[in-house]
Design a protein around this motif. Structure first.
Motif, PDB file in Angstrom:
ATOM      1  N   GLN A 130       0.831  -1.213   0.000  1.00  0.00           N
ATOM      2  CA  GLN A 130       0.000   0.000   0.000  1.00  0.00           C
ATOM      3  C   GLN A 130       0.864   1.261   0.000  1.00  0.00           C
ATOM      4  O   GLN A 130       0.566   2.240  -0.675  1.00  0.00           O
ATOM      5  CB  GLN A 130      -0.884   0.026   1.249  1.00  0.00           C
ATOM      6  CG  GLN A 130      -1.990  -0.998   1.239  1.00  0.00           C
ATOM      7  CD  GLN A 130      -2.907  -0.765   2.438  1.00  0.00           C
ATOM      8  OE1 GLN A 130      -3.558   0.273   2.525  1.00  0.00           O
ATOM      9  NE2 GLN A 130      -2.939  -1.710   3.347  1.00  0.00           N
ATOM     10  N   GLU A 131       1.942   1.217   0.775  1.00  0.00           N
ATOM     11  CA  GLU A 131       2.826   2.382   0.858  1.00  0.00           C
ATOM     12  C   GLU A 131       3.489   2.646  -0.503  1.00  0.00           C
ATOM     13  O   GLU A 131       3.479   3.777  -1.005  1.00  0.00           O
ATOM     14  CB  GLU A 131       3.884   2.163   1.948  1.00  0.00           C
ATOM     15  CG  GLU A 131       4.761   3.378   2.187  1.00  0.00           C
ATOM     16  CD  GLU A 131       5.806   3.161   3.295  1.00  0.00           C
ATOM     17  OE1 GLU A 131       5.988   2.019   3.771  1.00  0.00           O
ATOM     18  OE2 GLU A 131       6.451   4.156   3.669  1.00  0.00           O
ATOM     19  N   ASN A 158       4.881  -7.070  -8.018  1.00  0.00           N
ATOM     20  CA  ASN A 158       3.596  -7.545  -8.543  1.00  0.00           C
ATOM     21  C   ASN A 158       2.536  -6.468  -8.443  1.00  0.00           C
ATOM     22  O   ASN A 158       1.769  -6.246  -9.388  1.00  0.00           O
ATOM     23  CB  ASN A 158       3.097  -8.761  -7.745  1.00  0.00           C
ATOM     24  CG  ASN A 158       3.868  -9.997  -8.135  1.00  0.00           C
ATOM     25  OD1 ASN A 158       4.443 -10.046  -9.227  1.00  0.00           O
ATOM     26  ND2 ASN A 158       3.913 -10.974  -7.243  1.00  0.00           N
ATOM     27  N   ALA A 159       2.490  -5.813  -7.289  1.00  0.00           N
ATOM     28  CA  ALA A 159       1.451  -4.806  -7.079  1.00  0.00           C
ATOM     29  C   ALA A 159       1.648  -3.621  -8.027  1.00  0.00           C
ATOM     30  O   ALA A 159       0.693  -3.118  -8.627  1.00  0.00           O
ATOM     31  CB  ALA A 159       1.479  -4.330  -5.627  1.00  0.00           C
ATOM     32  N   LEU A 160       2.882  -3.183  -8.209  1.00  0.00           N
ATOM     33  CA  LEU A 160       3.141  -2.052  -9.115  1.00  0.00           C
ATOM     34  C   LEU A 160       2.727  -2.428 -10.539  1.00  0.00           C
ATOM     35  O   LEU A 160       2.073  -1.646 -11.242  1.00  0.00           O
ATOM     36  CB  LEU A 160       4.624  -1.665  -9.091  1.00  0.00           C
ATOM     37  CG  LEU A 160       5.148  -0.948  -7.846  1.00  0.00           C
ATOM     38  CD1 LEU A 160       6.670  -0.808  -7.905  1.00  0.00           C
ATOM     39  CD2 LEU A 160       4.521   0.444  -7.679  1.00  0.00           C
ATOM     40  N   ASP A 161       3.087  -3.630 -10.965  1.00  0.00           N
ATOM     41  CA  ASP A 161       2.752  -4.065 -12.328  1.00  0.00           C
ATOM     42  C   ASP A 161       1.239  -4.125 -12.521  1.00  0.00           C
ATOM     43  O   ASP A 161       0.700  -3.663 -13.524  1.00  0.00           O
ATOM     44  CB  ASP A 161       3.361  -5.441 -12.618  1.00  0.00           C
ATOM     45  CG  ASP A 161       4.882  -5.376 -12.741  1.00  0.00           C
ATOM     46  OD1 ASP A 161       5.421  -4.258 -12.748  1.00  0.00           O
ATOM     47  OD2 ASP A 161       5.524  -6.444 -12.812  1.00  0.00           O
ATOM     48  N   GLY A 167       6.720   0.617 -15.196  1.00  0.00           N
ATOM     49  CA  GLY A 167       7.970   1.333 -15.474  1.00  0.00           C
ATOM     50  C   GLY A 167       8.671   1.857 -14.235  1.00  0.00           C
ATOM     51  O   GLY A 167       9.726   2.485 -14.343  1.00  0.00           O
ATOM     52  N   ILE A 168       8.105   1.643 -13.078  1.00  0.00           N
ATOM     53  CA  ILE A 168       8.753   2.157 -11.862  1.00  0.00           C
ATOM     54  C   ILE A 168       9.702   1.104 -11.289  1.00  0.00           C
ATOM     55  O   ILE A 168       9.288   0.016 -10.899  1.00  0.00           O
ATOM     56  CB  ILE A 168       7.700   2.567 -10.809  1.00  0.00           C
ATOM     57  CG1 ILE A 168       6.900   3.728 -11.381  1.00  0.00           C
ATOM     58  CG2 ILE A 168       8.359   2.920  -9.480  1.00  0.00           C
ATOM     59  CD1 ILE A 168       6.178   4.541 -10.371  1.00  0.00           C
TER      60      ILE A 168
END
Ligand code: PBG
Length: 308
Positions: A130-131, A158-161, A167-168
């Protein structure tokens, strides 16, 4: 012509401590020259970093209030989230990295959820996700998980994707030792553990090979930059990591390493500028591509011949 190691401003990342409010700039007692600052002053820092040619900064947040689960870490209008937006608006070219960790936000000062007096690694992962997501939504260019919980790089990746932030990149604090050199930082971030220590999740300073195992795991999980921390007492580890992996290696020249130089220089016992440059050069020589350091601005002034 024959010098084998060269330090460049391009290699430096400057850490900043953000507090709520406006017009606040409080020097940290144990870290002369470093401040807890509100977003308006943080933006001025970003402008100065830009003018010195320092490409990146990393943000640590100190929230208004702390609780058991560190919920202030993922508020949309949290300190770090607000600072990211303000920096990106004022200095769009600045590369903004965020520290992803719970210790600045929990009332007990540990880097994760505490249950029955112990840090619960697996339950902490959802908070870190979450952060990291809230930082990405606010516009962070890279996230840097520093908690050392197992599995957090994969969970965050996984969460970002999934949420559209493919791209982060992730700079993982891959080999982070349970070190007394973090002492002044814990003053700065008001994050000293209220009981026990961090030895259940940070590494034993006596272990060298274990660092390679930790780094390999983080790479498998999707880390883009791997970090060794602290730097100076761990130059052998930096060198091993550089030799064993192809990813860029970062090293964190931590608060205690900075404060010792400042203190000795104040007493007139050492030549501050020369010691600073020698330390930074040694970290580079050991194999670090990137150095996170509170000396970034001073070193840049020297490298740019702008020392006043
Ligand atoms: C944890 C974190 C720490 C530092 C960076 N991230 C402290 C700790 O693990 O206790 C230390 C940095 C320094 O000493 O400069 N969020």
């Amino acid at each position: 012509m024959v010098r084998q190691t060269s330090l460049s401003v391009d290699n430096l990342i400057y850490p900043l401590f953000v507090v709520p409010g406006i017009g606040i700039k409080r020097e940290i007692g144990s870290m002369p020259g470093c401040f807890q600052q509100s977003v308006d002053f943080i933006v001025q820092e970003a402008v100065e970093l830009r003018s010195l040619g320092i490409p990146a900064l990393i943000l640590f947040g100190i929230p208004d209030s702390k609780d058991e689960t560190g919920s202030a870490a993922f508020k949309e209008d949290g300190v770090v989230q607000s600072a990211i937006r303000a920096i990106k608006e004022a200095v769009p070219g600045m590369f903004v990295i965020t520290d992803v960790c719970m210790c600045e936000y929990t009332s007990h000062g540990h880097c994760g959820i505490v249950e029955k007096g112990e840090v619960d690694n697996d339950k902490t992962l959802s908070l870190l996700i979450q952060e990291a997501l809230s930082h990405a939504r606010a516009g962070a260019d890279m996230v840097a998980p520093s908690d050392m919980m197992d599995g957090r790089v994969g969970a965050i990746r996984n969460a970002l994707d999934r949420e559209g932030f493919k791209g982060i990149p992730i700079m993982s604090y891959a080999a982070k030792y349970a070190s007394a050199f973090y002492g002044p930082f814990r003053d700065a971030a008001e994050s000293a553990p209220q009981f026990g220590d961090r030895r259940s999740y940070q590494m034993d300073p006596a272990n060298r090979k274990e660092a390679l195992k930790e780094v390999a795991l983080d790479i498998e999980e999707g880390a883009d930059i791997i970090m060794v921390k602290p730097a100076l007492s761990y130059l052998d580890v930096i060198s091993d990591v550089k030799a064993s992996f192809v990813l860029p290696v970062a090293a964190y020249n931590v608060s205690g390493e900075y404060s010792m130089v400042k203190a000795a220089a104040r007493l007139g016992w050492i030549d501050e500028q020369r010691v600073m440059m020698e330390m930074l050069t040694s970290i580079k020589r050991a194999g670090a591509d990137i150095i996170l350091t509170y000396f970034a601005k001073d070193a840049a002034r020297l490298l740019n011949n702008q020392w006043k």
